[in-house]
Design an enzyme around this catalytic site. Structure first.
Site, PDB file in Angstrom:
ATOM      1  N   LYS A  85      -2.773  57.764  37.731  1.00 54.17           N
ATOM      2  CA  LYS A  85      -1.942  58.501  38.711  1.00 54.17           C
ATOM      3  C   LYS A  85      -0.544  58.750  38.152  1.00 54.17           C
ATOM      4  O   LYS A  85       0.017  59.818  38.298  1.00 54.17           O
ATOM      5  CB  LYS A  85      -1.806  57.684  40.010  1.00 54.17           C
ATOM      6  CG  LYS A  85      -3.062  57.664  40.838  1.00 54.17           C
ATOM      7  CD  LYS A  85      -2.877  56.891  42.118  1.00 54.17           C
ATOM      8  CE  LYS A  85      -2.685  55.430  41.903  1.00 54.17           C
ATOM      9  NZ  LYS A  85      -3.414  54.539  42.777  1.00 54.17           N
ATOM     10  N   SER A 128      -6.386  52.707  37.446  1.00 59.84           N
ATOM     11  CA  SER A 128      -6.057  53.326  38.737  1.00 59.84           C
ATOM     12  C   SER A 128      -4.581  53.727  38.770  1.00 59.84           C
ATOM     13  O   SER A 128      -4.225  54.868  39.083  1.00 59.84           O
ATOM     14  CB  SER A 128      -6.365  52.320  39.861  1.00 59.84           C
ATOM     15  OG  SER A 128      -5.694  52.638  41.031  1.00 59.84           O
ATOM     16  N   HIS A 178       6.285  52.199  40.527  1.00 60.84           N
ATOM     17  CA  HIS A 178       5.031  51.883  41.216  1.00 60.84           C
ATOM     18  C   HIS A 178       4.884  50.372  41.308  1.00 60.84           C
ATOM     19  O   HIS A 178       5.169  49.650  40.363  1.00 60.84           O
ATOM     20  CB  HIS A 178       3.846  52.467  40.440  1.00 60.84           C
ATOM     21  CG  HIS A 178       2.578  52.525  41.238  1.00 60.84           C
ATOM     22  ND1 HIS A 178       2.249  53.593  42.029  1.00 60.84           N
ATOM     23  CD2 HIS A 178       1.575  51.631  41.389  1.00 60.84           C
ATOM     24  CE1 HIS A 178       1.085  53.368  42.625  1.00 60.84           C
ATOM     25  NE2 HIS A 178       0.658  52.170  42.250  1.00 60.84           N
ATOM     26  N   ARG A 214     -13.812  50.526  45.551  1.00 60.72           N
ATOM     27  CA  ARG A 214     -13.429  49.174  45.123  1.00 60.72           C
ATOM     28  C   ARG A 214     -12.979  48.344  46.322  1.00 60.72           C
ATOM     29  O   ARG A 214     -13.258  47.149  46.414  1.00 60.72           O
ATOM     30  CB  ARG A 214     -12.287  49.245  44.097  1.00 60.72           C
ATOM     31  CG  ARG A 214     -12.741  49.721  42.737  1.00 60.72           C
ATOM     32  CD  ARG A 214     -11.553  50.122  41.889  1.00 60.72           C
ATOM     33  NE  ARG A 214     -10.627  49.041  41.660  1.00 60.72           N
ATOM     34  CZ  ARG A 214      -9.313  49.195  41.505  1.00 60.72           C
ATOM     35  NH1 ARG A 214      -8.768  50.398  41.540  1.00 60.72           N
ATOM     36  NH2 ARG A 214      -8.539  48.153  41.321  1.00 60.72           N
ATOM     37  N   ASP A 228      -9.507  58.457  41.099  1.00 62.19           N
ATOM     38  CA  ASP A 228      -8.955  57.226  41.670  1.00 62.19           C
ATOM     39  C   ASP A 228      -9.117  57.191  43.185  1.00 62.19           C
ATOM     40  O   ASP A 228      -9.390  56.138  43.762  1.00 62.19           O
ATOM     41  CB  ASP A 228      -7.478  57.056  41.300  1.00 62.19           C
ATOM     42  CG  ASP A 228      -6.940  55.739  41.843  1.00 62.19           C
ATOM     43  OD1 ASP A 228      -7.520  54.699  41.491  1.00 62.19           O
ATOM     44  OD2 ASP A 228      -5.991  55.756  42.632  1.00 62.19           O
TER      45      ASP A 228
HETATM   46  N1  URA Z   1      -2.339  50.014  43.257  1.00 59.10           N
HETATM   47  C1  URA Z   1      -3.084  51.052  42.797  1.00 59.10           C
HETATM   48  O1  URA Z   1      -2.666  52.202  42.879  1.00 59.10           O
HETATM   49  N2  URA Z   1      -4.286  50.782  42.250  1.00 59.10           N
HETATM   50  C2  URA Z   1      -4.789  49.540  42.135  1.00 59.10           C
HETATM   51  O2  URA Z   1      -5.881  49.370  41.623  1.00 59.10           O
HETATM   52  C3  URA Z   1      -4.001  48.459  42.626  1.00 59.10           C
HETATM   53  C4  URA Z   1      -2.781  48.730  43.185  1.00 59.10           C
END
Ligand code: URA
Length: 434
Positions: A187, A183, A82, A168, A161
């Site tokens: 995930k 966040s 990620h 946000r 999220d």
């Molecule tokens: N990527 C995400 O999934 N969440 C964030 O808050 C920032 C980048």
């Protein structure tokens, strides 16, 4: 317990307890807490910050709002990757293909573009026919067969999220370490991979401006990942200029394909090989990241990673002929070129400005409801440190709406800073946190 007291407590700089955090996350996800109170709390968190215990409680509360995926039917050590978000970041398909071709199963859920940063799912949808929504059995069977599958986040995973990120995004509360950590990790932890490689970016094209803040973010995410039993690694990388030359959707996929053909830009190639090296290592297909790097380089050189990409595209219903025929991608009808006004060196290219200009050309969404132009985007002709002459091409803006393309070109032109001396070059991969 009520939301007013929670907002007030955080506004006054006190730490929230686990029950208060759970009350907020559950209530907001269920629709009992309105956006205006959630926004007020987010802003209070942004200014007063959360400590480590609060961040962990927030991550766990967010995880609890989604179903944990069951990927136990996938053979091998599953590795997820990620990025914290960048401009021109098209590494997912490259590193996924590299790692999968070295025997690492990659079952990845990716996101769509947000603000000035692009999203893998939007980019992938520029491949004709390719599906980004798959039933879980199909997803699992593709990972077992091909070694790689990438799908969009489902409504069942990371429910909190999904709502919070959208809020946000419009309340200027994205760039906070605790909010980003919760966040991303909420995930990643429900996606059931055994190991996670995080690309944590800093610089003007990232949500963390400074290297130090990116390190704090990386350290916290690694600690939370490990606490949950996942082997987690964070690579801290420079995002002060766009990655590669292409910023958009189809043009980024083309650059990813070129990279797998061994003809990619230096920075994208270096970053992809580094990320893949760590994925191969944590995926237990190499005894060290160094050996992982050797394997990743071999897969790039012998064409196995490119073949893996073709298998992946075909597996998800896309047309693998795009790999050798770029005209099959959506084509732009409008082009606007940006030229230099002076001689010198490219001192900097503000990644965020390029990201926003690309979004405005049509490649990204300005509101959540917007549809995107898959052919739109910006192709740089120069990178930081290159020499440039007056009237030489700096970049080309593509799209299908003349007004948007011309406006985006004006905006993108402002991203280039030209100076008389050669700038110092930045190190791309600055630190690895294990
Ligand atoms: N990527 C995400 O999934 N969440 C964030 O808050 C920032 C980048």
């Amino acid at each position: 317990m009520n939301m007013y007291d929670i907002i007030y407590k955080k506004r006054e700089g006190h730490a929230l307890d686990k029950e208060e955090i759970e009350f907020f996350i559950k209530g907001y996800t269920d629709g009992r807490i309105p956006d205006y109170q959630a926004s007020a709390l987010l802003m209070a968190i942004f200014f007063q910050k959360m400590n480590k215990d609060e961040t962990i409680a927030l991550t766990r509360a967010m995880m609890a709002t989604g179903e944990v995926a069951d990927l136990s039917a996938i053979r091998g050590v599953k590795v997820d990757k990620h990025s914290t978000g960048g401009v021109g970041d098209k590494t997912t398909l490259i590193v996924g293909s590299l790692a999968a071709s070295c025997g690492v199963p990659v079952a990845k859920m990716s996101g769509r573009g947000l603000g000035f940063t692009g999203g893998t799912i939007d980019k992938m949808e520029s491949i004709p026919g390719l599906r980004t929504t798959l039933k879980s059995e199909e997803f699992i069977s593709l990972v077992n067969k091909v070694g790689l599958s990438v799908i969009g986040q489902t409504a069942q995973t990371a429910t909190a999220d999904k709502k919070l990120y959208a809020l946000r995004d419009v309340t200027a509360t994205v760039d906070d370490i605790s909010l980003i950590t919760s966040s991303i990790m909420s995930k990643k932890l429900v996606s059931d991979s055994d190991a996670i490689v995080l690309d944590v970016k800093f610089g003007n094209g990232a949500f963390m401006d400074s290297f130090e803040d990116a390190c704090r973010l990386g350290e916290l995410m690694v600690e939370i990942g490990k606490d949950e039993g996942k082997n987690t690694v964070a690579i801290i990388t420079d995002m002060n200029q766009p990655l590669g030359y292409a910023v958009g959707n189809s043009i980024e996929i083309i650059e990813a394909i070129e990279t797998l053909k061994g003809k990619g830009p230096k920075d994208i190639t270096e970053l992809s090989l580094t990320l893949a090296a760590h994925m191969i290592f944590v995926g237990e297909k190499a005894a060290s990241p160094e050996e992982g790097l050797k394997k990743a380089k071999q897969a790039l050189e012998n064409g196995k990673a490119l073949s893996k990409l073709a298998e992946f595209i075909e597996g998800q219903g896309g047309d693998p002929k795009v790999i050798n025929k770029y005209s099959l991608f959506p084509q732009p009808s409008c082009i606007s070129k940006i030229y230099s006004h002076e001689d010198g060196f490219i001192g900097s290219i503000e990644a965020k400005t390029i990201g926003l200009a690309s979004q405005h050309s049509g490649a990204g969404r300005v509101t959540k409801e917007d549809s995107i132009d898959l052919a739109a985007g910006i192709l740089l002709n120069k990178k930081v440190g290159d020499t440039v002459q007056a009237r030489e091409l700096l970049a080309t803006v593509y799209g299908n709406d003349h007004i948007r393309v011309d406006k985006a070109a004006l905006e993108a032109a402002g991203a280039f800073n030209i100076q008389s001396s050669k700038p110092q070059s930045n190190v791309l991969v600055k630190r690895v946190i294990q």
